[in-house]
Design a protein around this motif. Sequence first.
Motif, PDB file in Angstrom:
ATOM      1  N   CYS A  96       0.832  -1.207   0.000  1.00  0.00           N
ATOM      2  CA  CYS A  96       0.000   0.000   0.000  1.00  0.00           C
ATOM      3  C   CYS A  96       0.862   1.251   0.000  1.00  0.00           C
ATOM      4  CB  CYS A  96      -0.929  -0.010   1.201  1.00  0.00           C
ATOM      5  SG  CYS A  96      -2.164  -1.302   1.098  1.00  0.00           S
ATOM      6  N   ASP A 102      -1.686  -0.035   4.690  1.00  0.00           N
ATOM      7  CA  ASP A 102      -1.322  -1.441   4.650  1.00  0.00           C
ATOM      8  C   ASP A 102      -1.886  -2.181   5.857  1.00  0.00           C
ATOM      9  OD1 ASP A 102      -0.042  -3.471   3.205  1.00  0.00           O
ATOM     10  OD2 ASP A 102       1.622  -2.135   2.755  1.00  0.00           O
ATOM     11  N   PHE A 105      -5.655  -2.629   5.661  1.00  0.00           N
ATOM     12  CA  PHE A 105      -6.142  -3.367   4.484  1.00  0.00           C
ATOM     13  C   PHE A 105      -6.881  -4.648   4.880  1.00  0.00           C
ATOM     14  CE2 PHE A 105      -5.453  -6.446   1.029  1.00  0.00           C
ATOM     15  CZ  PHE A 105      -5.945  -5.723  -0.048  1.00  0.00           C
ATOM     16  N   ASN A 109     -10.960  -5.556   4.760  1.00  0.00           N
ATOM     17  CA  ASN A 109     -11.437  -6.695   3.978  1.00  0.00           C
ATOM     18  C   ASN A 109     -12.280  -7.641   4.828  1.00  0.00           C
ATOM     19  OD1 ASN A 109     -10.305  -6.014   1.506  1.00  0.00           O
ATOM     20  ND2 ASN A 109      -8.355  -6.950   2.036  1.00  0.00           N
ATOM     21  N   THR A 153       0.492  -5.908  10.106  1.00  0.00           N
ATOM     22  CA  THR A 153      -0.624  -6.141   9.181  1.00  0.00           C
ATOM     23  C   THR A 153      -1.304  -7.466   9.507  1.00  0.00           C
ATOM     24  OG1 THR A 153       0.645  -7.346   7.511  1.00  0.00           O
ATOM     25  CG2 THR A 153       0.564  -4.960   7.272  1.00  0.00           C
TER      26      THR A 153
ATOM     27  N   HIS B 148      -8.825  -1.716 -11.172  1.00  0.00           N
ATOM     28  CA  HIS B 148      -7.673  -2.541 -10.816  1.00  0.00           C
ATOM     29  C   HIS B 148      -6.523  -2.294 -11.779  1.00  0.00           C
ATOM     30  CE1 HIS B 148     -10.203  -5.651  -8.438  1.00  0.00           C
ATOM     31  NE2 HIS B 148     -10.342  -4.422  -8.021  1.00  0.00           N
ATOM     32  N   HIS B 207       0.136 -10.400  -5.058  1.00  0.00           N
ATOM     33  CA  HIS B 207      -1.263 -10.769  -5.197  1.00  0.00           C
ATOM     34  C   HIS B 207      -1.633 -11.830  -4.161  1.00  0.00           C
ATOM     35  CE1 HIS B 207      -4.756 -12.744  -7.415  1.00  0.00           C
ATOM     36  NE2 HIS B 207      -5.187 -11.587  -6.953  1.00  0.00           N
ATOM     37  N   MET B 210      -2.119 -10.199  -0.891  1.00  0.00           N
ATOM     38  CA  MET B 210      -3.406  -9.507  -0.810  1.00  0.00           C
ATOM     39  C   MET B 210      -4.516 -10.500  -0.511  1.00  0.00           C
ATOM     40  SD  MET B 210      -3.020  -6.850  -3.951  1.00  0.00           S
ATOM     41  CE  MET B 210      -4.446  -5.891  -3.538  1.00  0.00           C
ATOM     42  N   ARG B 211      -4.457 -11.670  -1.154  1.00  0.00           N
ATOM     43  CA  ARG B 211      -5.492 -12.664  -0.902  1.00  0.00           C
ATOM     44  C   ARG B 211      -5.409 -13.157   0.537  1.00  0.00           C
ATOM     45  NH1 ARG B 211      -5.325 -17.311  -4.845  1.00  0.00           N
ATOM     46  NH2 ARG B 211      -3.157 -16.752  -5.227  1.00  0.00           N
ATOM     47  N   ARG B 213      -4.765 -11.534   3.004  1.00  0.00           N
ATOM     48  CA  ARG B 213      -5.394 -10.584   3.900  1.00  0.00           C
ATOM     49  C   ARG B 213      -6.827 -10.288   3.456  1.00  0.00           C
ATOM     50  NH1 ARG B 213      -1.921  -5.753   4.868  1.00  0.00           N
ATOM     51  NH2 ARG B 213      -0.351  -6.413   3.396  1.00  0.00           N
ATOM     52  N   PHE B 215      -8.330  -9.989   0.437  1.00  0.00           N
ATOM     53  CA  PHE B 215      -8.715  -9.177  -0.713  1.00  0.00           C
ATOM     54  C   PHE B 215      -9.568  -9.991  -1.665  1.00  0.00           C
ATOM     55  CE2 PHE B 215      -7.757  -7.547  -5.030  1.00  0.00           C
ATOM     56  CZ  PHE B 215      -8.278  -6.276  -4.868  1.00  0.00           C
TER      57      PHE B 215
END
Lengths: 238, 256
Positions: A96, A102, A105, A109, A153, B148, B207, B210-211, B213, B215
């Motif tokens: 981020c 970050d 985040f 979610n 995080t 995106h 990526h 991100m998943r 966490r 996303f």
Amino acid sequence: MNHAIIDLKDITYAFPNRENALNGLTFHLHHDDKLGLFGPNGAGKTTMLHILMGLIKPQKGKVELFGKTMADGKAFDEARLRIGFLFQHSDDQLFCPTVLDDVTFGPLNQGLARDDALNRATQALEIVGLAGFEDRVPYRLSGGEKKLVALATVLAMKPEILVLDEPTTGLAPEAKDRLIEILKGLDMARLVVSHDPDFLAATTDRLLVMRDGCIRPGELKPHTHTHIHEEGDIPHQH
Amino acid sequence: MASLADPITAGDSFISRIDPRIRLVCAAAITLPVAVLNIIDPAWIALATGIAFVFLARITLSNLLKRLCIINLFILFLWLFIPFSQPGEFSFSIGPFNATHEGISLALLISIKSNAIVLILMSLMGTIAIQDLGPAMQQLKIPNKLCHILLFTYRYIFVIHQEYTTMCRAMQARGFKPKTNTHTYRSYAWLVGMLLIKSWDRAERVHGAMRCRGFQGRFYTLAEFNTGLKDYIFLAASLLLALGLIFTELAHRGLI
Ligand SMILES: Nc1ncnc2c1ncn2[C@@H]1O[C@H](COP(=O)(O)OP(=O)(O)OP(=O)(O)O)[C@@H](O)[C@H]1O
Ligand SMILES: [Mg+2]
């Protein structure tokens, strides 16, 4: 006996055009387990963690999380919200524009309201000792600071299990001691991969060894040796 | 590259306090008509608007010049060709090449329009913090895929640049100095190849992170967007301007 919350059965995985990185690996973690995992470089530890998080798909074998078979991406999406995974390389984890973005985040979610997410972030940054870093740019932090932000995080999501891939690399002794204190203060199931025997001794209560893509529990023999650390008096295994 | 990450303004300004969503709408509403303008008078108005916006946004001079230089470098090339390639009334000649009035007007029109658009976009969109851009676009119901693509393009420019710096440093640390020989060319070829591979791998891993966490395709923001009277007035003024531009253009083409 209680159910395993992480259950890997007979996992085989090979990177393209390589021999097997994991060879019929089986692994369980129960809900009060604090497991340490170590083994030589390239043994397949990181690969195993990526498989259990559903980031890569094994060619053979079964992943069960929280008693459910992870058949597809959707199942993993849910399970991931309950597992805090710290990447071996923090650069892979932080993306981020600011530290605060970050750390919030994950909570956002998870569906938290803005203020709750902010609270979580502030708390998490305080825990890792980085209060005041909110507006810094993650990719311009020092290596150790990145590691701590990455940990924040993860903590901000208040996971049920911690899965940490080499959390101490790059940390100065004070930061490492702080991390030991943090982990001792958290009564959560965990799986910690580390090459640091003292750290594993302080934060986990059972050790597993991975070698050539397999975890062989019988291989480990407790032995004594002298060393200096705070927990020297407390009985523990290496 | 650092200029991309650092703010281009000298701090808080009239424009930076306007709701990012309104700014996005205004930017689109004004620049689209400007892009299709065929006559020069409204183009001047657009340019004046752009200049006014730059002041309202308090863009720093160095950033302004840097960006204008880049765009006008391209425009310079246009001036080398367009005046001489349009049929029309003779104006002047350089050697065997004859420039026409029509050609010169067209080149001028393109120059004004391009500069106007750059100034307007820079002041309205360039001042939106990157962490607000995604949510603002999503709230305007711009398709997720588009959001995106924009955000990740921005994000990966830095990743690629970071990998590039790291690799350059690794090469320098082992005594690499560029010369005109095959070793240099081969090293640069490797650098570019590795850069692509490493960036790709990094993108995959980020990526994954991100998943991990949670996303699932939707961005949330910490910023709360507030639309007040000032924002609506700004919006109304921008829309009026856009309508004016469209109107003059249509009138010029004899459509109304
Ligand atoms: N992207 C990849 N492509 C091909 N092979 C890979 C890839 N990533 C890892 N490997 C190989 O897979 C094996 C297991 O790697 P892994 O990263 O899981 O090891 P590790 O136990 O985590 O090691 P370390 O302690 O050094 O972190 C290694 O032999 C490694 O070379
Ligand atoms: Mg590893």
